[in-house]
Design an enzyme around this catalytic site. Sequence first.
Site, PDB file in Angstrom:
ATOM      1  N   HIS A 121      -9.255  35.256  -9.564  1.00 25.71           N
ATOM      2  CA  HIS A 121      -8.806  33.923  -9.969  1.00 25.71           C
ATOM      3  C   HIS A 121      -9.566  32.843  -9.176  1.00 25.71           C
ATOM      4  CE1 HIS A 121      -5.532  31.029 -11.211  1.00 25.71           C
ATOM      5  NE2 HIS A 121      -6.052  30.391 -10.179  1.00 25.71           N
ATOM      6  N   GLU A 122      -9.604  33.010  -7.873  1.00 27.63           N
ATOM      7  CA  GLU A 122     -10.252  31.981  -7.045  1.00 27.63           C
ATOM      8  C   GLU A 122     -11.755  31.945  -7.290  1.00 27.63           C
ATOM      9  OE1 GLU A 122      -8.603  29.746  -5.731  1.00 27.63           O
ATOM     10  OE2 GLU A 122      -6.665  30.759  -5.892  1.00 27.63           O
ATOM     11  N   GLY A 172       2.270   5.450   4.619  1.00 32.47           N
ATOM     12  CA  GLY A 172       1.435   6.048   5.656  1.00 32.47           C
ATOM     13  C   GLY A 172       0.052   5.456   5.802  1.00 32.47           C
ATOM     14  N   GLY A 197       0.831  -1.203   0.000  1.00 31.02           N
ATOM     15  CA  GLY A 197       0.000   0.000   0.000  1.00 31.02           C
ATOM     16  C   GLY A 197       0.855   1.238   0.000  1.00 31.02           C
ATOM     17  N   PRO A 198       0.211   2.375  -0.239  1.00 24.90           N
ATOM     18  CA  PRO A 198       0.951   3.641  -0.277  1.00 24.90           C
ATOM     19  C   PRO A 198       1.567   3.951   1.093  1.00 24.90           C
ATOM     20  CG  PRO A 198      -1.320   3.916  -1.036  1.00 24.90           C
ATOM     21  CD  PRO A 198      -1.222   2.560  -0.455  1.00 24.90           C
ATOM     22  N   THR A 232       3.197  -0.684   8.769  1.00 16.97           N
ATOM     23  CA  THR A 232       4.034  -0.960   9.933  1.00 16.97           C
ATOM     24  C   THR A 232       3.180  -1.051  11.193  1.00 16.97           C
ATOM     25  OG1 THR A 232       5.764   0.294   8.831  1.00 16.97           O
ATOM     26  CG2 THR A 232       6.088  -0.183  11.150  1.00 16.97           C
TER      27      THR A 232
HETATM   28  P1  ADP Z   1       3.363   2.701   6.547  1.00 16.56           P
HETATM   29  O1  ADP Z   1       2.209   2.101   5.819  1.00 16.56           O
HETATM   30  O2  ADP Z   1       4.098   3.662   5.681  1.00 16.56           O
HETATM   31  O3  ADP Z   1       4.226   1.714   7.220  1.00 16.56           O
HETATM   32  P2  ADP Z   1       2.796   3.446   9.233  1.00 16.56           P
HETATM   33  O4  ADP Z   1       2.205   2.167   9.678  1.00 16.56           O
HETATM   34  O5  ADP Z   1       4.175   3.698   9.661  1.00 16.56           O
HETATM   35  O6  ADP Z   1       2.694   3.604   7.669  1.00 16.56           O
HETATM   36  O7  ADP Z   1       1.847   4.607   9.705  1.00 16.56           O
HETATM   37  C1  ADP Z   1       2.331   5.819  10.201  1.00 16.56           C
HETATM   38  C2  ADP Z   1       1.404   6.376  11.231  1.00 16.56           C
HETATM   39  O8  ADP Z   1       0.175   6.773  10.644  1.00 16.56           O
HETATM   40  C3  ADP Z   1       1.016   5.384  12.291  1.00 16.56           C
HETATM   41  O9  ADP Z   1       1.923   5.372  13.326  1.00 16.56           O
HETATM   42  C4  ADP Z   1      -0.338   5.858  12.724  1.00 16.56           C
HETATM   43  O10 ADP Z   1      -0.215   6.866  13.704  1.00 16.56           O
HETATM   44  C5  ADP Z   1      -0.914   6.482  11.500  1.00 16.56           C
HETATM   45  N1  ADP Z   1      -1.809   5.558  10.796  1.00 16.56           N
HETATM   46  C6  ADP Z   1      -1.637   5.095   9.547  1.00 16.56           C
HETATM   47  N2  ADP Z   1      -2.649   4.284   9.194  1.00 16.56           N
HETATM   48  C7  ADP Z   1      -3.475   4.229  10.246  1.00 16.56           C
HETATM   49  C8  ADP Z   1      -4.707   3.551  10.491  1.00 16.56           C
HETATM   50  N3  ADP Z   1      -5.279   2.762   9.573  1.00 16.56           N
HETATM   51  N4  ADP Z   1      -5.289   3.722  11.684  1.00 16.56           N
HETATM   52  C9  ADP Z   1      -4.743   4.511  12.621  1.00 16.56           C
HETATM   53  N5  ADP Z   1      -3.587   5.169  12.458  1.00 16.56           N
HETATM   54  C10 ADP Z   1      -2.951   5.053  11.284  1.00 16.56           C
HETATM   55 ZN    ZN Z   2      -5.989  28.486  -9.583  1.00 20.09          ZN
HETATM   56 MG    MG Z   3       6.241   1.522   7.193  1.00 19.94          MG
END
Ligand code: ADP
Ligand code: ZN
Ligand code: MG
Length: 609
Positions: A426-427, A208, A205-206, A212
């Site tokens: 513009h906006e 964040g 997945g993307p 992890t």
């Molecule tokens: P990655 O997918 O890049 O490994 P992480 O698991 O490190 O992302 O996520 C980073 C932080 O974003 C987490 O520590 C958490 O605080 C927040 N986060 C990301 N996804 C979720 C989720 N589904 N629910 C709650 N917090 C999330």
């Molecule tokens: Zn614009």
């Molecule tokens: Mg990660």
Amino acid sequence: MKNDKNIFKQLAIFSVISLVFIILFNALLMPQLTKRSVKETNYSFFLNQLDDGNITQVKIEDSEIRFEVETDNGDKQVYSTGRMDDPELVDRLHKHQEIVFTENFEESNFLLEFLVSWVLPIIFFIVLWNILMKGMSKRMGGNSMSFGKSNAKVYVKAQTGKTFDDVAGQDEAKEALVEIVDFLHNPDKYAEIGANLPKGALLVGPPGTGKTLLAQAVAGEANVPFFSISGSEFVEMFVGMGAAKVRDLFKQANEKAPCIVFIDEIDTIGKKRDGNFSGNDEREQTLNQLLTEMDGFDGKKGVVILAATNRPESLDPALLRPGRFDRRIPAELPDLAGREAILKVHAKAVKTEEGIDYNAIARATAGASGAELANIINEAALRAVRSGRKFVSQSDMEESVEVVIAGYQRKNAVISQKEKEIIAYHEIGHALVAAKQKDSAPVHKITIIPRTSGALGYTMQVDEGEKFLMTKEEALARIATLTGGRSAEELIFNSCTSGASNDIEQATKIARAMVTRYGMSDKFDMIALETVTNQYLGGDTSLACSAETAAKIDEEINSIVKSAHEKAVKILTENMDKLHELAHFLLEKETITGEEFMDILNKESAVLL
Ligand code: ADP
Ligand code: ZN
Ligand code: MG
């Protein structure tokens, strides 16, 4: 492995050198040292000492007499003197019963001498070798000499402190992982039926989206040892080191089974092996070792391997085949409900006012990842502290959405009245074009307060619900809206500014995707003219067509944008009065809400009717 061999070679060379050194030391230096301890003296000294009864030992050779003298205070000293033609020698010696006739003085010192000439040097060299090695490993970044010990952290339940409750909006991923946790707790239930659990699961997945975090939650729930290591930790300076680490990791895991091994950012070691250029020996060996280890262990024993990556397409196919990472768990960007849930999870950690409308925030943050949402909550809390409040309010949240999207407000940026006017028109141009098309999302907010991201103002549109598909009409409406800003500038000021560069970029991107990927143009049918190469990281594309076609694509993009631009100009010309009124209202207020905007728009038209 090659590197282990290197070390042994160095050790062998070192030993040979030390041995030669010790032998030379013994052959050349030792005799001198021992010789010095035997003092040359004359015959009369010998006779005097004999008379005084100080001699304890004596050795008589053909031309030399060696004797040991013990002084009153107990010091011993060996002397040597030439042998005289002395017929009474034997009688003289015989008078002193205490004298011992010895064969070899050195003999008494044999042990000591052996120690000095062999054992001490060897100890010295061993110590030297150790010091050298330590210095070397320090210089090489700590662990390169630790013979491939993996430094996987072992987590047990309490240590990550994360549970599935901390992860919101990733229900499919959670479900898949819950099964794995369940297996680790009740392996018998699965064994009874004969079901084998997947050996490995790959979280993709993307950035964040909580990959992890999910793995940490598994660690928190599973109650079994959890080895966590990042792919980059396998990357070593020496060929073979990474492979040794993989071996060590799996050895540890097998000893601790049932357990979970989590390899984060696995793409660092799992990249496709391509025979292209020189290749990366170290990485390939590490990958090969990983493949072997994953085949090697028994699925029933309960070692589950989790891995996470945001570049699944770059992984080696061998890694993805059934029996290795046979399960792929997508952690996609959260949908509306997911975003709301994530916001709520993170809002639990901060003090908020009663009745915050999380749904509104979630709607305003389409496309935001979990990490960005967590950041929004934190920014809101920071803003509340800054303004001296004890609780986070709805407006804190709304402002922090904009902070995360566009950066902080540049309150003291000095912008001339003329430029402000241009920005306002513009906006409003964007907003009017959006409002006057039926396939366009409603306007949520318009502002001309500059932001640290460089935006001088922006128009925020927020969809009512969640959108999964984009129709051709919506795409065209979006492009028209994007050209609306520039169109207003042209109509009112009869010139254009550089302020539309971001609009142009976005409009082109949409138009290009319509032509090359969505099959939405009149010229081309449903052909893929571009392929996405980096799905989760920005979605870069690469052309898959001839140069002539590429030229036609550009023409087609141009004509799409052009007709959208014309449409925008037409809408604005038809609504010139409102454009003026709204622009002046915005100039005065600097920020207006969607409702204020719609009020003016509708009131005006009511009057006209
Ligand atoms: P990655 O997918 O890049 O490994 P992480 O698991 O490190 O992302 O996520 C980073 C932080 O974003 C987490 O520590 C958490 O605080 C927040 N986060 C990301 N996804 C979720 C989720 N589904 N629910 C709650 N917090 C999330
Ligand atoms: Zn614009
Ligand atoms: Mg990660």
